[in-house]
Design an enzyme around this catalytic site. Structure first.
Site, PDB file in Angstrom:
ATOM      1  N   GLN A  92       3.930   1.479   0.903  1.00 51.71           N
ATOM      2  CA  GLN A  92       4.621   1.205   2.174  1.00 51.71           C
ATOM      3  C   GLN A  92       4.401  -0.250   2.576  1.00 51.71           C
ATOM      4  O   GLN A  92       3.279  -0.625   2.938  1.00 51.71           O
ATOM      5  CB  GLN A  92       4.053   2.136   3.253  1.00 51.71           C
ATOM      6  CG  GLN A  92       4.629   1.943   4.630  1.00 51.71           C
ATOM      7  CD  GLN A  92       4.021   2.921   5.645  1.00 51.71           C
ATOM      8  OE1 GLN A  92       2.908   3.414   5.434  1.00 51.71           O
ATOM      9  NE2 GLN A  92       4.733   3.197   6.707  1.00 51.71           N
ATOM     10  N   GLY A  93       5.446  -1.060   2.558  1.00 55.06           N
ATOM     11  CA  GLY A  93       5.336  -2.485   2.887  1.00 55.06           C
ATOM     12  C   GLY A  93       5.800  -2.780   4.294  1.00 55.06           C
ATOM     13  O   GLY A  93       6.874  -3.344   4.493  1.00 55.06           O
TER      14      GLY A  93
ATOM     15  N   SER B  57      -1.474   0.292   1.074  1.00 54.73           N
ATOM     16  CA  SER B  57      -2.256   1.307   0.374  1.00 54.73           C
ATOM     17  C   SER B  57      -1.642   1.619  -0.990  1.00 54.73           C
ATOM     18  O   SER B  57      -0.423   1.807  -1.104  1.00 54.73           O
ATOM     19  CB  SER B  57      -2.298   2.613   1.183  1.00 54.73           C
ATOM     20  OG  SER B  57      -2.872   2.385   2.439  1.00 54.73           O
TER      21      SER B  57
ATOM     22  N   GLU C  99       5.336  10.368   8.746  1.00 61.29           N
ATOM     23  CA  GLU C  99       3.919  10.105   8.488  1.00 61.29           C
ATOM     24  C   GLU C  99       3.046  10.869   9.466  1.00 61.29           C
ATOM     25  O   GLU C  99       1.953  11.301   9.131  1.00 61.29           O
ATOM     26  CB  GLU C  99       3.637   8.592   8.593  1.00 61.29           C
ATOM     27  CG  GLU C  99       2.182   8.228   8.313  1.00 61.29           C
ATOM     28  CD  GLU C  99       1.950   6.727   8.171  1.00 61.29           C
ATOM     29  OE1 GLU C  99       2.837   5.947   8.548  1.00 61.29           O
ATOM     30  OE2 GLU C  99       0.872   6.359   7.690  1.00 61.29           O
TER      31      GLU C  99
HETATM   32  C1  LIG Z   1      -6.606   2.800   5.994  1.00 63.98           C
HETATM   33  C2  LIG Z   1      -5.382   2.033   6.327  1.00 63.98           C
HETATM   34  C3  LIG Z   1      -4.276   2.116   5.502  1.00 63.98           C
HETATM   35  C4  LIG Z   1      -3.140   1.381   5.789  1.00 63.98           C
HETATM   36  N1  LIG Z   1      -2.074   1.447   4.934  1.00 63.98           N
HETATM   37  C5  LIG Z   1      -0.967   0.717   5.189  1.00 63.98           C
HETATM   38  C6  LIG Z   1       0.126   0.731   4.282  1.00 63.98           C
HETATM   39  O1  LIG Z   1       0.109   1.414   3.247  1.00 63.98           O
HETATM   40  N2  LIG Z   1       1.201  -0.023   4.574  1.00 63.98           N
HETATM   41  C7  LIG Z   1       1.286  -0.780   5.712  1.00 63.98           C
HETATM   42  O2  LIG Z   1       2.310  -1.411   5.925  1.00 63.98           O
HETATM   43  N3  LIG Z   1       0.258  -0.826   6.584  1.00 63.98           N
HETATM   44  C8  LIG Z   1      -0.874  -0.100   6.349  1.00 63.98           C
HETATM   45  N4  LIG Z   1      -1.930  -0.157   7.218  1.00 63.98           N
HETATM   46  C9  LIG Z   1      -1.874  -1.064   8.361  1.00 63.98           C
HETATM   47  C10 LIG Z   1      -1.712  -0.388   9.705  1.00 63.98           C
HETATM   48  O3  LIG Z   1      -0.402   0.083   9.856  1.00 63.98           O
HETATM   49  C11 LIG Z   1      -2.090  -1.433  10.770  1.00 63.98           C
HETATM   50  O4  LIG Z   1      -3.470  -1.663  10.644  1.00 63.98           O
HETATM   51  C12 LIG Z   1      -1.763  -0.984  12.165  1.00 63.98           C
HETATM   52  O5  LIG Z   1      -0.373  -0.928  12.364  1.00 63.98           O
HETATM   53  C13 LIG Z   1      -2.385  -1.918  13.225  1.00 63.98           C
HETATM   54  O6  LIG Z   1      -1.987  -3.242  12.978  1.00 63.98           O
HETATM   55  P1  LIG Z   1      -3.073  -4.415  12.840  1.00 63.98           P
HETATM   56  O7  LIG Z   1      -4.119  -4.011  11.884  1.00 63.98           O
HETATM   57  O8  LIG Z   1      -2.324  -5.674  12.579  1.00 63.98           O
HETATM   58  O9  LIG Z   1      -3.774  -4.509  14.247  1.00 63.98           O
HETATM   59  P2  LIG Z   1      -3.194  -5.194  15.566  1.00 63.98           P
HETATM   60  O10 LIG Z   1      -1.780  -4.803  15.765  1.00 63.98           O
HETATM   61  O11 LIG Z   1      -3.520  -6.639  15.540  1.00 63.98           O
HETATM   62  O12 LIG Z   1      -4.058  -4.467  16.683  1.00 63.98           O
HETATM   63  C14 LIG Z   1      -5.421  -4.807  16.914  1.00 63.98           C
HETATM   64  C15 LIG Z   1      -5.908  -3.977  18.095  1.00 63.98           C
HETATM   65  O13 LIG Z   1      -5.145  -4.318  19.271  1.00 63.98           O
HETATM   66  C16 LIG Z   1      -4.545  -3.150  19.814  1.00 63.98           C
HETATM   67  N5  LIG Z   1      -3.199  -3.467  20.303  1.00 63.98           N
HETATM   68  C17 LIG Z   1      -2.235  -4.162  19.641  1.00 63.98           C
HETATM   69  N6  LIG Z   1      -1.120  -4.224  20.396  1.00 63.98           N
HETATM   70  C18 LIG Z   1      -1.373  -3.557  21.552  1.00 63.98           C
HETATM   71  C19 LIG Z   1      -0.615  -3.269  22.722  1.00 63.98           C
HETATM   72  N7  LIG Z   1       0.650  -3.689  22.841  1.00 63.98           N
HETATM   73  N8  LIG Z   1      -1.200  -2.531  23.699  1.00 63.98           N
HETATM   74  C20 LIG Z   1      -2.479  -2.098  23.565  1.00 63.98           C
HETATM   75  N9  LIG Z   1      -3.268  -2.359  22.482  1.00 63.98           N
HETATM   76  C21 LIG Z   1      -2.715  -3.075  21.495  1.00 63.98           C
HETATM   77  C22 LIG Z   1      -4.440  -2.176  18.660  1.00 63.98           C
HETATM   78  O14 LIG Z   1      -4.403  -0.837  19.112  1.00 63.98           O
HETATM   79  C23 LIG Z   1      -5.723  -2.465  17.891  1.00 63.98           C
HETATM   80  O15 LIG Z   1      -6.807  -1.780  18.453  1.00 63.98           O
HETATM   81  C24 LIG Z   1      -3.095   0.555   6.946  1.00 63.98           C
HETATM   82  C25 LIG Z   1      -4.202   0.483   7.777  1.00 63.98           C
HETATM   83  C26 LIG Z   1      -5.340   1.188   7.481  1.00 63.98           C
HETATM   84  C27 LIG Z   1      -6.512   1.071   8.408  1.00 63.98           C
END
Ligand SMILES: Cc1cc2nc3c(=O)[nH]c(=O)nc-3n(C[C@H](O)[C@H](O)[C@H](O)COP(=O)(O)OP(=O)(O)OC[C@H]3O[C@@H](n4cnc5c(N)ncnc54)[C@H](O)[C@@H]3O)c2cc1C
Length: 389
Positions: free
Chosen positions: A131-132, A166, A249
């Site tokens: 998933q990209g 992932s 999902e």
């Molecule tokens: C185990 C695992 C597997 C994953 N696999 C994939 C995958 O296969 N493909 C893929 O595309 N992605 C994948 N991800 C990524 C996942 O989708 C993102 O980590 C997630 O969407 C959060 O984005 P971020 O890490 O950039 O955090 P950010 O968006 O930067 O958020 C950081 C923190 O700020 C909070 N926050 C952000 N915006 C707001 C808001 N507007 N209001 C309140 N709080 C806010 C968030 O809740 C979080 O606590 C994976 C993540 C994990 C942990």
């Protein structure tokens, strides 16, 4: 919804139970209990072989409609399938991103040609998917993806970077959200592209995690190509498709997850019994709460999954993710000082240590808990939309 199993359901239970007993033997017997969240590296090739064996006998994509190659099981029969699968301690399957995310998305949004091209290979476990979506500057705020794609000589040409992808290192294909145009709002102009991974324009770099394993990756697209017709939905209107995938999902696949949760809770209780932690009234209290929480998750899942998945998916995620994270914390409380040391260098983690570390991710992936709360606040409670930059 009627939660009682019919005679037909019980007959189905006998069928899957005896099939698993007859087939989890020989070289497959040693795969029992392997794989799953945080443990995807365990016997991957052997689990792939097992997954193909399941598929060859009609036990893949069991909830998909028959016309798309699935088994057309009812919701309760899917529950039975997962219950029996867990009871047999069968290994975690390796194609869940294709089976649970991309496949249902293509069934809902894909063209007949896309369905004919991709669904049979997902059912047969011949092509694996990743998933990209996420990028360094676009996680929760997915609409700000900056990966770009343009049409050139009958193909999409893609440039940009994804992160946390992932199982990309095992995947044959990736479903990619890329910007192909502009619009009035950030989520306009995005397209949902199906991109082959085995090409010079795609580079995959594993990310080493806290668990000591690398099940997710950075993926770089540098002039990567895919055919012009491999866009799901209209070009520029990929946002609705992308959100559809996220609904899947957070949907039926959570039923299988709950059965894995039960097994983890059982392991915590076994450890508490063995090491005497069960004598501690505070630990007993937490175990009882965990048990009740899990029953509630199961009933909530059955009740809501029998209807349309909309806002319910967000509520379900908000229920299971903190529950599972607190199970990881309970596991460490039960393990006591033994939970703080590893069996061997550099990273010989016990299953409960892996549970604790991996469950820190539960409130993030698939849309973080804060984002689910925002969705519920805006769409159910009618609160004002949050200010956007
Ligand atoms: C185990 C695992 C597997 C994953 N696999 C994939 C995958 O296969 N493909 C893929 O595309 N992605 C994948 N991800 C990524 C996942 O989708 C993102 O980590 C997630 O969407 C959060 O984005 P971020 O890490 O950039 O955090 P950010 O968006 O930067 O958020 C950081 C923190 O700020 C909070 N926050 C952000 N915006 C707001 C808001 N507007 N209001 C309140 N709080 C806010 C968030 O809740 C979080 O606590 C994976 C993540 C994990 C942990």
């Amino acid at each position: 919804m009627d939660l009682n199993y019919s005679a037909e359901d019980e007959e189905f239970r006998r069928e899957i139970r005896s099939w698993l007993e007859a087939n989890l033997v020989g070289r497959f017997a040693q795969l029992r209990g392997l794989g799953g969240s945080g443990r995807e590296h365990e016997a991957f090739e052997e689990r792939l072989e097992w997954n193909r064996h399941l598929a060859a006998h009609g036990w893949s994509c069991v909830g998909w409609p028959k016309e798309h190659g699935g088994r057309g099981l009812s919701l309760l029969q899917q529950v039975i399938f997962h219950e029996e699968y867990a009871r047999a301690d069968a290994p975690a399957r390796v194609n869940h991103l294709g089976e649970e995310l991309l496949g249902p998305t293509l069934i809902a949004f894909g063209t007949p040609e896309q369905q004919a091209r991709f669904l049979p290979k997902i059912v047969a476990v011949e092509e694996l998917w990743c998933q990209g979506y996420s990028e360094p500057g676009a996680g929760s705020d997915l609409a700000s993806v900056s990966t770009k794609a343009r049409l050139e000589d009958g193909q999409w040409v893609i440039d940009g970077q994804k992160v946390w992808t992932s199982l990309a290192h095992h995947a044959d294909w990736c479903f990619v959200i890329a910007r192909t145009g502009t619009g009035d709002r950030p989520h306009h102009g995005l397209s949902y592209l199906l991109v082959p991974m085995d090409q010079p324009g795609v580079q995959i770099r594993p990310i080493l995690q806290l668990t000591g394993t690398s099940e997710f990756n950075e993926v770089f697209f540098d002039g990567a190509r895919t055919d012009a017709d491999l866009v799901v939905g209209e070009p520029g209107a990929g946002w609705a498709v992308a959100m559809g995938t996220l609904g899947f999902e957070r949907g039926v696949s959570t039923l299988a997850q709950q059965i894995a949760f039960q097994r983890e809770l059982d392991a915590v209780v076994d450890l508490a019994r063995d090491n005497g932690a069960l004598e501690d009234p505070l630990i007993r209290d937490r175990i009882v709460s965990a048990h009740m929480g899990l029953q509630m998750l199961r009933l909530h899942g059955l009740r809501t999954l029998s209807g349309e998945q909309g806002i319910e998916a967000s509520i379900t995620k908000l229920l299971w993710a903190p529950w599972h994270r607190s199970l990881g914390e309970l596991a460490m409380a039960v393990a006591g000082s033994a939970g703080l040391t590893v069996a061997e260098a550099p990273y010989g983690l016990s299953p409960l240590q892996s549970l604790f570390l991996f469950s820190r991710a539960d409130t993030l992936y698939g849309g973080s808990d804060e984002i689910q709360r925002n969705v519920i606040a805006e769409r159910v409670l009618g609160l004002p939309k949050e200010a956007r930059a």
